[in-house]
Design a protein around this motif. Structure first.
Motif, PDB file in Angstrom:
ATOM      1  N   VAL A 152     -29.892 -10.233   8.367  1.00  8.25           N
ATOM      2  CA  VAL A 152     -29.325 -10.884   9.709  1.00  8.25           C
ATOM      3  C   VAL A 152     -30.407 -12.112   9.820  1.00  8.25           C
ATOM      4  O   VAL A 152     -29.866 -13.436   9.968  1.00  8.25           O
ATOM      5  N   ASN A 153     -31.643 -12.050   9.663  1.00 15.03           N
ATOM      6  CA  ASN A 153     -32.470 -13.267   9.672  1.00 15.03           C
ATOM      7  C   ASN A 153     -32.045 -14.162   8.662  1.00 15.03           C
ATOM      8  O   ASN A 153     -32.204 -15.365   8.598  1.00 15.03           O
ATOM      9  N   THR A 154     -32.020 -13.639   7.342  1.00 14.70           N
ATOM     10  CA  THR A 154     -31.444 -14.596   6.231  1.00 14.70           C
ATOM     11  C   THR A 154     -30.425 -15.429   6.615  1.00 14.70           C
ATOM     12  O   THR A 154     -30.272 -16.680   6.302  1.00 14.70           O
ATOM     13  N   ALA A 155     -29.355 -14.684   7.145  1.00 20.83           N
ATOM     14  CA  ALA A 155     -28.085 -15.129   7.459  1.00 20.83           C
ATOM     15  C   ALA A 155     -28.409 -16.386   8.557  1.00 20.83           C
ATOM     16  O   ALA A 155     -27.734 -17.468   8.404  1.00 20.83           O
ATOM     17  N   GLU A 156     -29.228 -16.088   9.656  1.00 15.05           N
ATOM     18  CA  GLU A 156     -29.336 -16.979  10.672  1.00 15.05           C
ATOM     19  C   GLU A 156     -29.982 -18.346  10.009  1.00 15.05           C
ATOM     20  O   GLU A 156     -29.967 -19.709  10.293  1.00 15.05           O
ATOM     21  N   ALA A 157     -31.070 -18.038   8.884  1.00 11.55           N
ATOM     22  CA  ALA A 157     -31.881 -19.045   8.488  1.00 11.55           C
ATOM     23  C   ALA A 157     -30.740 -20.139   7.561  1.00 11.55           C
ATOM     24  O   ALA A 157     -30.769 -21.447   7.556  1.00 11.55           O
ATOM     25  N   PHE A 158     -29.909 -19.607   6.914  1.00 18.67           N
ATOM     26  CA  PHE A 158     -28.619 -20.192   6.155  1.00 18.67           C
ATOM     27  C   PHE A 158     -27.809 -20.858   7.003  1.00 18.67           C
ATOM     28  O   PHE A 158     -27.203 -22.053   6.784  1.00 18.67           O
ATOM     29  N   ARG A 159     -27.341 -20.085   8.110  1.00 15.46           N
ATOM     30  CA  ARG A 159     -26.356 -21.011   9.149  1.00 15.46           C
ATOM     31  C   ARG A 159     -27.192 -21.997   9.418  1.00 15.46           C
ATOM     32  O   ARG A 159     -26.317 -23.208   9.676  1.00 15.46           O
ATOM     33  N   THR A 168      -9.694 -27.249  -4.395  1.00 18.80           N
ATOM     34  CA  THR A 168     -10.328 -26.335  -3.381  1.00 18.80           C
ATOM     35  C   THR A 168     -11.810 -26.332  -3.932  1.00 18.80           C
ATOM     36  O   THR A 168     -11.964 -25.932  -4.797  1.00 18.80           O
ATOM     37  N   VAL A 169     -12.692 -26.873  -2.923  1.00 19.23           N
ATOM     38  CA  VAL A 169     -14.192 -26.788  -3.413  1.00 19.23           C
ATOM     39  C   VAL A 169     -14.880 -25.440  -2.427  1.00 19.23           C
ATOM     40  O   VAL A 169     -15.016 -25.318  -1.255  1.00 19.23           O
ATOM     41  N   ILE A 170     -15.544 -24.592  -3.443  1.00 16.67           N
ATOM     42  CA  ILE A 170     -15.964 -23.090  -2.766  1.00 16.67           C
ATOM     43  C   ILE A 170     -17.613 -23.154  -3.201  1.00 16.67           C
ATOM     44  O   ILE A 170     -17.679 -23.257  -4.387  1.00 16.67           O
ATOM     45  N   MET A 171     -18.286 -23.442  -2.105  1.00 16.91           N
ATOM     46  CA  MET A 171     -19.723 -23.304  -2.478  1.00 16.91           C
ATOM     47  C   MET A 171     -20.437 -22.019  -2.297  1.00 16.91           C
ATOM     48  O   MET A 171     -20.053 -21.501  -1.259  1.00 16.91           O
ATOM     49  N   LEU A 172     -21.326 -21.398  -3.064  1.00 22.47           N
ATOM     50  CA  LEU A 172     -21.939 -20.048  -2.947  1.00 22.47           C
ATOM     51  C   LEU A 172     -23.466 -20.300  -2.695  1.00 22.47           C
ATOM     52  O   LEU A 172     -24.110 -21.137  -3.302  1.00 22.47           O
ATOM     53  N   ALA A 173     -23.804 -19.733  -1.640  1.00 24.12           N
ATOM     54  CA  ALA A 173     -25.291 -19.890  -1.251  1.00 24.12           C
ATOM     55  C   ALA A 173     -25.809 -18.757  -0.811  1.00 24.12           C
ATOM     56  O   ALA A 173     -25.148 -17.642  -0.440  1.00 24.12           O
ATOM     57  N   GLY A 174     -27.141 -18.338  -0.857  1.00 26.37           N
ATOM     58  CA  GLY A 174     -27.709 -17.064  -0.594  1.00 26.37           C
ATOM     59  C   GLY A 174     -29.190 -17.052  -1.448  1.00 26.37           C
ATOM     60  O   GLY A 174     -29.451 -17.829  -2.231  1.00 26.37           O
ATOM     61  N   LEU A 175     -29.711 -15.763  -1.046  1.00 26.60           N
ATOM     62  CA  LEU A 175     -30.976 -15.593  -1.712  1.00 26.60           C
ATOM     63  C   LEU A 175     -30.895 -15.217  -3.218  1.00 26.60           C
ATOM     64  O   LEU A 175     -29.569 -14.729  -3.695  1.00 26.60           O
ATOM     65  N   VAL A 211     -23.576 -15.443   0.466  1.00 25.11           N
ATOM     66  CA  VAL A 211     -23.779 -14.117  -0.295  1.00 25.11           C
ATOM     67  C   VAL A 211     -24.922 -13.343   0.215  1.00 25.11           C
ATOM     68  O   VAL A 211     -26.066 -13.758   0.079  1.00 25.11           O
ATOM     69  N   VAL A 212     -24.701 -12.233   0.641  1.00 30.13           N
ATOM     70  CA  VAL A 212     -25.985 -11.432   1.236  1.00 30.13           C
ATOM     71  C   VAL A 212     -25.794  -9.988   0.623  1.00 30.13           C
ATOM     72  O   VAL A 212     -24.660  -9.343   0.463  1.00 30.13           O
ATOM     73  N   ASP A 213     -27.171  -9.678   0.244  1.00 31.70           N
ATOM     74  CA  ASP A 213     -27.208  -8.307  -0.233  1.00 31.70           C
ATOM     75  C   ASP A 213     -27.312  -7.127   0.967  1.00 31.70           C
ATOM     76  O   ASP A 213     -28.023  -7.332   1.807  1.00 31.70           O
ATOM     77  N   ALA A 214     -26.255  -6.125   1.110  1.00 29.08           N
ATOM     78  CA  ALA A 214     -26.008  -5.559   2.009  1.00 29.08           C
ATOM     79  C   ALA A 214     -27.201  -4.528   2.291  1.00 29.08           C
ATOM     80  O   ALA A 214     -27.688  -3.764   3.308  1.00 29.08           O
ATOM     81  N   MET A 215     -27.946  -4.366   0.931  1.00 29.39           N
ATOM     82  CA  MET A 215     -28.948  -3.541   0.887  1.00 29.39           C
ATOM     83  C   MET A 215     -30.369  -4.088   1.933  1.00 29.39           C
ATOM     84  O   MET A 215     -31.406  -2.992   1.813  1.00 29.39           O
ATOM     85  N   ILE A 216     -30.358  -4.961   2.093  1.00 32.41           N
ATOM     86  CA  ILE A 216     -31.570  -5.602   2.524  1.00 32.41           C
ATOM     87  C   ILE A 216     -31.851  -5.386   3.924  1.00 32.41           C
ATOM     88  O   ILE A 216     -32.709  -5.899   4.851  1.00 32.41           O
ATOM     89  N   GLY A 217     -30.980  -4.737   4.501  1.00 32.70           N
ATOM     90  CA  GLY A 217     -30.812  -4.271   6.069  1.00 32.70           C
ATOM     91  C   GLY A 217     -31.211  -5.269   7.038  1.00 32.70           C
ATOM     92  O   GLY A 217     -30.447  -6.421   7.141  1.00 32.70           O
ATOM     93  N   LEU A 254     -36.595 -16.602  -3.721  1.00 33.49           N
ATOM     94  CA  LEU A 254     -36.635 -15.254  -3.622  1.00 33.49           C
ATOM     95  C   LEU A 254     -36.800 -14.960  -1.806  1.00 33.49           C
ATOM     96  O   LEU A 254     -36.614 -13.908  -1.481  1.00 33.49           O
ATOM     97  N   GLY A 255     -37.163 -16.296  -1.054  1.00 28.02           N
ATOM     98  CA  GLY A 255     -37.399 -16.152   0.243  1.00 28.02           C
ATOM     99  C   GLY A 255     -36.689 -17.414   0.882  1.00 28.02           C
ATOM    100  O   GLY A 255     -36.607 -18.219  -0.186  1.00 28.02           O
ATOM    101  N   VAL A 256     -36.348 -17.485   2.064  1.00 30.41           N
ATOM    102  CA  VAL A 256     -35.687 -18.557   2.681  1.00 30.41           C
ATOM    103  C   VAL A 256     -36.775 -19.630   2.447  1.00 30.41           C
ATOM    104  O   VAL A 256     -37.991 -19.604   2.778  1.00 30.41           O
TER     105      VAL A 256
END
Ligand code: GDP
Length: 298
Positions: free
Chosen positions: A232-239, A101-108, A222-228, A197-199
């Motif tokens: 959501v914006n970062t998630a949309e960009a990665f999506r 099984t291949v699991i890839m991790l992505a995020g800032l 993977v998203v830091d819940a502290m960034i408020g 650091l940014g998208v």
């Protein structure tokens, strides 16, 4: 993380407990307070609107129940709708029929990917799997070493480019890692990728190239819940740039307002699979929407 939100929701709902019967005006007043509490916790506006509309509609249409008084009924509805926005059922990892099984991790960068890779590896190992960690973050100095360190702590093998070969090509490393996994009987491959650091487009392209090379069974954002709200914006960009099949929330131990955690599922349409709540490898759990809702409602 949800202390303020919990307090606000509890006091919004407490005003109802003194009433024997609820009028539509009572429900509207409570809904208004819940709305303010959610917005102040940084929950995305679209999510708040939908949530409030559902709660109002259900509360006003609720049958008189023998078992629950009107206030308890509203609390039950709020709880159920919270579970829904958090994803409903617990979503388990998709495991490939033909391992690995291949699991890839992505995020800032700084989201907690490398730490999470170690946590997830340890979690999977405890479940009887034999994961292989793969260092495809070749941008950040020390990222490879950091992954090797968490790998060692988790007691799993890390696949990394040989030192002295220059920066190396993450796509090539990912491909070779899959071969190594097959050869050494690892049934799960966890691919850590570079975060900026940014998208940025280069980051997205590199992640998309790795994705195309290894066709992951899961891509976890993977998203830091502290960034408020930024979460959501970062998630949309990665999506849009890479696509993902699930979300991991990190730093839930922080004292931010928690709205990201409540918005990301609804905004991206993808489930939250895991939650990280500390720097230690043990500070990690499968994400259960119902337990999180109970925690928020206090
Ligand atoms: P990456 O750049 O995405 O690989 O992020 P790292 O895994 O290097 O994590 C960045 C920082 O956040 C490190 O100092 C970690 O110790 C810390 N960190 C990671 N996850 C958590 C968490 O759940 N809670 C807290 N408080 N800190 C975390």
């Amino acid at each position: 993380m949800f202390d303020t939100l919990s307090d606000r929701l509890t006091s919004a709902l407490q005003t109802l407990t003194r009433k024997g019967k609820l009028s539509d005006a009572d429900i509207d007043a409570t809904a208004r307070e819940i709305r303010i509490a959610l917005l102040e916790a940084d929950v995305a506006l679209a999510v708040v609107k939908e949530f409030i509309a559902k709660v109002k509609e259900r509360a006003k249409g609720a049958e008189v129940s023998a078992a629950l008084n009107p206030a308890q009924q509203v609390i039950k509805i709020v709880n159920e709708e919270l579970v829904t926005i958090l994803g409903g059922e617990t979503r388990r990892l998709n495991l490939a029929k033909n391992p690995p099984t291949v699991i890839m991790l992505a995020g800032l960068q700084g989201a907690g990917k490398t730490t999470l890779a170690g946590k997830l590896a340890m979690h999977l190992k405890k479940q009887g799997h034999a994961p292989l960690l793969v260092a495809c973050d070749l941008q950040r100095p020390n990222a490879v070493t950091q992954l090797q360190v968490v790998g060692e702590r988790a007691g799993v093998t890390t696949f990394a480019p040989e030192p002295g070969n220059g920066v190396g090509d993450p796509v090539d490393v990912a491909r070779r890692a899959i071969e190594e996994a097959k050869h050494a009987q690892h049934d799960i491959v966890l691919v850590d990728t570079a975060g900026r650091l940014g998208v940025d487009e280069e980051l997205m392209k590199q992640a998309a190239d790795i994705r195309d090379a290894v066709t992951p069974d899961e891509i976890l954002f993977v998203v830091d819940a502290m960034i408020g709200q930024d979460a959501v914006n970062t998630a949309e960009a990665f999506r849009d740039g890479v696509g993902f099949t699930g979300v991991v929330l990190t730093k839930l131990d922080g004292d931010a307002r928690g709205g990201a955690a409540l918005s990301v599922r609804q905004v991206t349409g993808q489930p939250i699979l895991f939650a990280s709540n500390g720097e230690k490898l043990e500070d990690f759990d499968v994400f259960h929407p119902d337990r999180m809702a109970s925690r928020i409602l206090g």
